[in-house]
Design a protein around this motif. Structure first.
Motif, PDB file in Angstrom:
ATOM      1  N   ALA A  40     -44.976   5.264 -11.180  1.00  0.00           N
ATOM      2  CA  ALA A  40     -44.644   5.299  -9.754  1.00  0.00           C
ATOM      3  C   ALA A  40     -43.614   4.246  -9.369  1.00  0.00           C
ATOM      4  O   ALA A  40     -42.699   4.522  -8.585  1.00  0.00           O
ATOM      5  CB  ALA A  40     -45.918   5.131  -8.929  1.00  0.00           C
ATOM      6  N   GLU A  41     -43.722   3.054  -9.940  1.00  0.00           N
ATOM      7  CA  GLU A  41     -42.817   1.979  -9.554  1.00  0.00           C
ATOM      8  C   GLU A  41     -41.390   2.202 -10.051  1.00  0.00           C
ATOM      9  O   GLU A  41     -40.456   1.542  -9.607  1.00  0.00           O
ATOM     10  CB  GLU A  41     -43.330   0.628 -10.076  1.00  0.00           C
ATOM     11  CG  GLU A  41     -43.403   0.490 -11.590  1.00  0.00           C
ATOM     12  CD  GLU A  41     -44.702   0.995 -12.194  1.00  0.00           C
ATOM     13  OE1 GLU A  41     -44.969   0.668 -13.360  1.00  0.00           O
ATOM     14  OE2 GLU A  41     -45.453   1.725 -11.493  1.00  0.00           O
ATOM     15  N   SER A  42     -41.215   3.155 -10.969  1.00  0.00           N
ATOM     16  CA  SER A  42     -39.884   3.432 -11.519  1.00  0.00           C
ATOM     17  C   SER A  42     -39.370   4.816 -11.147  1.00  0.00           C
ATOM     18  O   SER A  42     -38.356   5.265 -11.666  1.00  0.00           O
ATOM     19  CB  SER A  42     -39.915   3.304 -13.049  1.00  0.00           C
ATOM     20  OG  SER A  42     -40.316   2.017 -13.451  1.00  0.00           O
ATOM     21  N   ARG A  43     -40.043   5.479 -10.229  1.00  0.00           N
ATOM     22  CA  ARG A  43     -39.717   6.875  -9.954  1.00  0.00           C
ATOM     23  C   ARG A  43     -38.290   7.083  -9.454  1.00  0.00           C
ATOM     24  O   ARG A  43     -37.663   8.098  -9.734  1.00  0.00           O
ATOM     25  CB  ARG A  43     -40.725   7.442  -8.943  1.00  0.00           C
ATOM     26  CG  ARG A  43     -40.763   8.945  -8.902  1.00  0.00           C
ATOM     27  CD  ARG A  43     -42.136   9.469  -8.576  1.00  0.00           C
ATOM     28  NE  ARG A  43     -43.081   9.268  -9.670  1.00  0.00           N
ATOM     29  CZ  ARG A  43     -44.376   9.595  -9.603  1.00  0.00           C
ATOM     30  NH1 ARG A  43     -44.863  10.123  -8.507  1.00  0.00           N
ATOM     31  NH2 ARG A  43     -45.156   9.393 -10.637  1.00  0.00           N
ATOM     32  N   THR A  44     -37.761   6.107  -8.748  1.00  0.00           N
ATOM     33  CA  THR A  44     -36.393   6.244  -8.253  1.00  0.00           C
ATOM     34  C   THR A  44     -35.374   6.228  -9.397  1.00  0.00           C
ATOM     35  O   THR A  44     -34.226   6.620  -9.207  1.00  0.00           O
ATOM     36  CB  THR A  44     -36.039   5.124  -7.257  1.00  0.00           C
ATOM     37  OG1 THR A  44     -36.246   3.854  -7.882  1.00  0.00           O
ATOM     38  CG2 THR A  44     -36.905   5.215  -6.003  1.00  0.00           C
TER      39      THR A  44
END
Length: 217
Positions: A40-44
Motif C-alpha cells: 500500500a505504501e508504494s502503490r503510487t
C-alpha cells in the motif's frame, strides 16, 4: 491520476520498447492489475520503472522485467511451472494465467502470506505456494516445463536445468555486480541443453544463492 492511462503509458513507454511485443503478454498486463499486488505504501509507484521494496530485503522486479520474463518463457496452457521467490505474488499470478499450474516457493513466511492473500483476492487457484529454500533447486514436483528465478544467483545450480522436461525452459539472472546476465536455458533432449544470453541487468541475489568457486592461494 487516471489509472488506466498510466497503465497504458507503462506498456507503451517501458515495456514495448524492451522488446515485449507478444500481444497475449501485453493483454495480460491490462487484465491483471499490478497496483493491487504492490504494498500500500508504494502503490503510487506501481507503474514506475523501478524495483519496489517488499520488506525483508526483497523487491518486486520492474514491470518491464516481469513482462519480458513471461514472454521469453513461451508458456503453454499445459505447462507445470516452478517459481523461485513468490514475493508479492504478481509474477506468480502472471505465470498462473498462462500455464496449467505454478509451484511457487518463498523462503520468507511474511512474503508467502502476502502472496497467498493477493492470489486469493484475485481468485487464482492453480498455484501451490510453499515455504522453503529453493535457491539451489526444488525437485519436489519435478520435472517442470518452465522455471523462473525471480532474483539473481551468482552461480546457477545444475539442479534447475536437470529438473526440466524435454522442451522445458529456465529463466535465470546469473552473475555478480557489475556483470549479471539474464539467460534462457532450454532442454532440447534428456540431458542436453542450449543456453541463450538475453540481456545484461542487475538485481539482488536469492537468499542462500549458490556462490561461484573461489580460487585460493
Amino acid at each position: 491520476m487516471d489509472i488506466e492511462q498510466t497503465r497504458f503509458n507503462m506498456v507503451v513507454q517501458q515495456i514495448r520498447p524492451w522488446y515485449v511485443l507478444d500481444d497475449n503478454v501485453l493483454d495480460l498486463l491490462y487484465k491483471l492489475k499490478r497496483e493491487e499486488f504492490v504494498p500500500a505504501e508504494s502503490r503510487t509507484a506501481a507503474f514506475v520503472d523501478m524495483e519496489i521494496p517488499l520488506g525483508h530485503g526483497q523487491v518486486m522486479l520492474t514491470p518491464k522485467m516481469e513482462a519480458r520474463i513471461v514472454q521469453e518463457l513461451h508458456i503453454n496452457p499445459t505447462d507445470k511451472i516452478l517459481e523461485v521467490g513468490s514475493g508479492s505474488g504478481y509474477m506468480t499470478a502472471l505465470l498462473a494465467q498462462r500455464g496449467e499450474h505454478v509451484y511457487s516457493v518463498e523462503i520468507i513466511p511474511e512474503l508467502k502470506a502476502l502472496a497467498e492473500k493477493n492470489l486469493q483476492a484475485h481468485g487464482i487457484t492453480n498455484v501451490t505456494l510453499e515455504q522453503g529454500d529453493a535457491a539451489r533447486g526444488w525437485p519436489q514436483h519435478a520435472p517442470y516445463d518452465a522455471i523462473v528465478l525471480t532474483a539473481s544467483t551468482p552461480a546457477l545450480p545444475e539442479a534447475f536445468q536437470n529438473s526440466l522436461n524435454p522442451g522445458g525452459r529456465l529463466f535465470a539472472i546469473v552473475g555478480e555486480d557489475p556483470v549479471m546476465e539474464a539467460i534462457l536455458i532450454t532442454c532440447v533432449a534428456p540431458g542436453q541443453f542450449t543456453s541463450t544470453t538475453l540481456f545484461e541487468t542487475s538485481t539482488a541475489p536469492l537468499i542462500n544463492a549458490l556462490q561461484p568457486a573461489r580460487f585460493t592461494f
